[in-house]
Design a protein around this motif. Structure first.
Motif, PDB file in Angstrom:
ATOM      1  N   TYR A  10      39.652   3.451-101.328  1.00 55.99           N
ATOM      2  CA  TYR A  10      41.011   2.919-101.301  1.00 55.99           C
ATOM      3  C   TYR A  10      41.220   1.909-100.171  1.00 55.99           C
ATOM      4  O   TYR A  10      42.270   1.859 -99.545  1.00 55.99           O
ATOM      5  N   GLY A  11      40.195   1.119 -99.902  1.00 56.28           N
ATOM      6  CA  GLY A  11      40.300   0.076 -98.891  1.00 56.28           C
ATOM      7  C   GLY A  11      40.388   0.575 -97.467  1.00 56.28           C
ATOM      8  O   GLY A  11      40.865  -0.138 -96.589  1.00 56.28           O
ATOM      9  N   ALA A  12      39.935   1.784 -97.207  1.00 58.21           N
ATOM     10  CA  ALA A  12      40.006   2.345 -95.855  1.00 58.21           C
ATOM     11  C   ALA A  12      38.957   1.694 -94.956  1.00 58.21           C
ATOM     12  O   ALA A  12      37.775   1.643 -95.296  1.00 58.21           O
ATOM     13  N   LEU A  13      39.413   1.194 -93.834  1.00 58.12           N
ATOM     14  CA  LEU A  13      38.553   0.607 -92.817  1.00 58.12           C
ATOM     15  C   LEU A  13      39.060   1.060 -91.459  1.00 58.12           C
ATOM     16  O   LEU A  13      40.269   1.218 -91.267  1.00 58.12           O
ATOM     17  N   GLY A  24      29.806   5.715 -58.286  1.00 54.11           N
ATOM     18  CA  GLY A  24      28.766   6.741 -58.325  1.00 54.11           C
ATOM     19  C   GLY A  24      29.134   8.026 -57.626  1.00 54.11           C
ATOM     20  O   GLY A  24      28.652   9.098 -57.981  1.00 54.11           O
ATOM     21  N   ASP A  25      30.015   7.962 -56.664  1.00 52.43           N
ATOM     22  CA  ASP A  25      30.413   9.174 -55.939  1.00 52.43           C
ATOM     23  C   ASP A  25      31.553   9.921 -56.629  1.00 52.43           C
ATOM     24  O   ASP A  25      31.993  10.961 -56.152  1.00 52.43           O
ATOM     25  N   GLY A  26      32.045   9.418 -57.770  1.00 47.67           N
ATOM     26  CA  GLY A  26      33.103  10.090 -58.514  1.00 47.67           C
ATOM     27  C   GLY A  26      34.485   9.959 -57.921  1.00 47.67           C
ATOM     28  O   GLY A  26      35.405  10.653 -58.336  1.00 47.67           O
ATOM     29  N   VAL A  27      34.660   9.058 -56.964  1.00 45.96           N
ATOM     30  CA  VAL A  27      35.966   8.895 -56.323  1.00 45.96           C
ATOM     31  C   VAL A  27      36.922   8.107 -57.222  1.00 45.96           C
ATOM     32  O   VAL A  27      38.057   8.495 -57.436  1.00 45.96           O
ATOM     33  N   ASN A  28      36.464   6.999 -57.760  1.00 45.46           N
ATOM     34  CA  ASN A  28      37.296   6.157 -58.616  1.00 45.46           C
ATOM     35  C   ASN A  28      36.747   6.190 -60.035  1.00 45.46           C
ATOM     36  O   ASN A  28      35.548   5.998 -60.246  1.00 45.46           O
ATOM     37  N   MET A  29      37.634   6.418 -61.018  1.00 49.39           N
ATOM     38  CA  MET A  29      37.209   6.474 -62.416  1.00 49.39           C
ATOM     39  C   MET A  29      38.175   5.661 -63.264  1.00 49.39           C
ATOM     40  O   MET A  29      39.333   5.493 -62.905  1.00 49.39           O
ATOM     41  N   TYR A  30      37.672   5.179 -64.402  1.00 46.38           N
ATOM     42  CA  TYR A  30      38.511   4.428 -65.329  1.00 46.38           C
ATOM     43  C   TYR A  30      38.055   4.697 -66.751  1.00 46.38           C
ATOM     44  O   TYR A  30      36.927   5.140 -66.997  1.00 46.38           O
ATOM     45  N   ARG A  31      38.953   4.420 -67.690  1.00 50.13           N
ATOM     46  CA  ARG A  31      38.618   4.481 -69.109  1.00 50.13           C
ATOM     47  C   ARG A  31      39.564   3.567 -69.870  1.00 50.13           C
ATOM     48  O   ARG A  31      40.707   3.343 -69.460  1.00 50.13           O
ATOM     49  N   ALA A  32      39.073   3.022 -70.975  1.00 54.25           N
ATOM     50  CA  ALA A  32      39.885   2.197 -71.855  1.00 54.25           C
ATOM     51  C   ALA A  32      39.369   2.398 -73.274  1.00 54.25           C
ATOM     52  O   ALA A  32      38.151   2.434 -73.500  1.00 54.25           O
ATOM     53  N   ASP A  33      40.283   2.563 -74.219  1.00 60.16           N
ATOM     54  CA  ASP A  33      39.928   2.777 -75.619  1.00 60.16           C
ATOM     55  C   ASP A  33      40.866   1.955 -76.484  1.00 60.16           C
ATOM     56  O   ASP A  33      42.035   1.783 -76.151  1.00 60.16           O
ATOM     57  N   SER A  34      40.352   1.492 -77.610  1.00 58.90           N
ATOM     58  CA  SER A  34      41.204   0.830 -78.589  1.00 58.90           C
ATOM     59  C   SER A  34      40.710   1.197 -79.980  1.00 58.90           C
ATOM     60  O   SER A  34      39.532   1.505 -80.170  1.00 58.90           O
ATOM     61  N   SER A  35      41.628   1.186 -80.940  1.00 56.11           N
ATOM     62  CA  SER A  35      41.242   1.493 -82.311  1.00 56.11           C
ATOM     63  C   SER A  35      42.166   0.788 -83.287  1.00 56.11           C
ATOM     64  O   SER A  35      43.300   0.420 -82.954  1.00 56.11           O
ATOM     65  N   TRP A  36      41.667   0.590 -84.484  1.00 57.80           N
ATOM     66  CA  TRP A  36      42.408  -0.012 -85.574  1.00 57.80           C
ATOM     67  C   TRP A  36      41.986   0.696 -86.856  1.00 57.80           C
ATOM     68  O   TRP A  36      40.799   1.022 -87.026  1.00 57.80           O
ATOM     69  N   SER A  37      42.939   0.983 -87.716  1.00 55.31           N
ATOM     70  CA  SER A  37      42.599   1.557 -89.019  1.00 55.31           C
ATOM     71  C   SER A  37      43.601   1.084 -90.053  1.00 55.31           C
ATOM     72  O   SER A  37      44.747   0.759 -89.729  1.00 55.31           O
ATOM     73  N   ARG A  38      43.142   1.036 -91.289  1.00 56.24           N
ATOM     74  CA  ARG A  38      43.987   0.599 -92.392  1.00 56.24           C
ATOM     75  C   ARG A  38      43.499   1.240 -93.674  1.00 56.24           C
ATOM     76  O   ARG A  38      42.343   1.648 -93.774  1.00 56.24           O
ATOM     77  N   SER A  39      44.393   1.326 -94.647  1.00 50.66           N
ATOM     78  CA  SER A  39      44.044   1.826 -95.967  1.00 50.66           C
ATOM     79  C   SER A  39      45.059   1.286 -96.961  1.00 50.66           C
ATOM     80  O   SER A  39      46.233   1.096 -96.620  1.00 50.66           O
ATOM     81  N   ASP A  40      44.607   1.044 -98.178  1.00 54.02           N
ATOM     82  CA  ASP A  40      45.524   0.663 -99.250  1.00 54.02           C
ATOM     83  C   ASP A  40      46.251   1.881 -99.802  1.00 54.02           C
ATOM     84  O   ASP A  40      47.291   1.751-100.427  1.00 54.02           O
ATOM     85  N   GLY A  41      45.704   3.069 -99.590  1.00 50.83           N
ATOM     86  CA  GLY A  41      46.300   4.297-100.087  1.00 50.83           C
ATOM     87  C   GLY A  41      45.963   4.544-101.549  1.00 50.83           C
ATOM     88  O   GLY A  41      45.579   3.641-102.288  1.00 50.83           O
ATOM     89  N   PHE A  42      46.091   5.791-101.978  1.00 49.95           N
ATOM     90  CA  PHE A  42      45.817   6.165-103.367  1.00 49.95           C
ATOM     91  C   PHE A  42      46.879   5.611-104.299  1.00 49.95           C
ATOM     92  O   PHE A  42      46.591   5.057-105.343  1.00 49.95           O
ATOM     93  N   ARG A  43      48.145   5.770-103.918  1.00 42.88           N
ATOM     94  CA  ARG A  43      49.246   5.289-104.751  1.00 42.88           C
ATOM     95  C   ARG A  43      49.498   3.808-104.493  1.00 42.88           C
ATOM     96  O   ARG A  43      49.200   3.294-103.422  1.00 42.88           O
ATOM     97  N   ASP A  44      50.104   3.131-105.459  1.00 43.74           N
ATOM     98  CA  ASP A  44      50.515   1.743-105.264  1.00 43.74           C
ATOM     99  C   ASP A  44      51.494   1.681-104.091  1.00 43.74           C
ATOM    100  O   ASP A  44      52.378   2.526-103.963  1.00 43.74           O
TER     101      ASP A  44
END
Length: 140
Positions: A10-13, A24-44
């Protein structure tokens, strides 16, 4: 870091990527994430598209205390095909009762938190969150 790509019926991406690290000493940490998703769905007219971005930084101190700042942003669009009669649900389940109905939701926010270690038996913790959600629907 990571990268993920997916595809389905159903066009799911979808795609996602992220990175994290720190000193390295664990004092400063960071993270970043991004995502995208889409679908046409089963129904019109039942598809969706979703965008997400989030990230954060954290500072650790030698006595076990820390400060952390996180943030996020989301943008979501949904088609709203509407309910079906029992007859259509059985004989025409892909039908859209309201093909022009849709909704869009934006949300974003920040969170600041911390822990202060006073001694082996005492600590103080706190957090503050600021967020906003806006939605817009078109229902006919």
């Amino acid at each position: 870091g990571y990268t993920v790509l997916r595809a389905g019926s159903y066009g799911a991406l979808s795609a996602a990527a992220g990175i994290g690290g720190g000193t390295g000493d664990g004092v400063n940490m960071y993270r970043a994430d991004s995502s995208w998703s889409r679908s046409d769905g089963f129904r019109d007219h039942s598809g969706y598209e979703i965008w997400n971005v989030q990230g954060g930084v954290k500072r650790n101190f030698r006595n076990g205390s820390h400060l952390k700042l996180n943030s996020y942003w989301n943008d979501t669009a949904y088609d709203l095909p509407g309910p079906l009669s029992p007859h259509d649900a059985l004989h025409n389940p892909e039908k859209s009762a309201y093909p022009d109905d849709h909704a869009r939701i934006h949300s974003y926010g920040f969170a600041l938190s911390g822990k202060g270690v006073i001694n082996d038996d005492n600590r103080i913790e706190g957090s503050y969150t600021l967020s906003r959600r806006e939605s817009h629907e078109v229902l006919r």
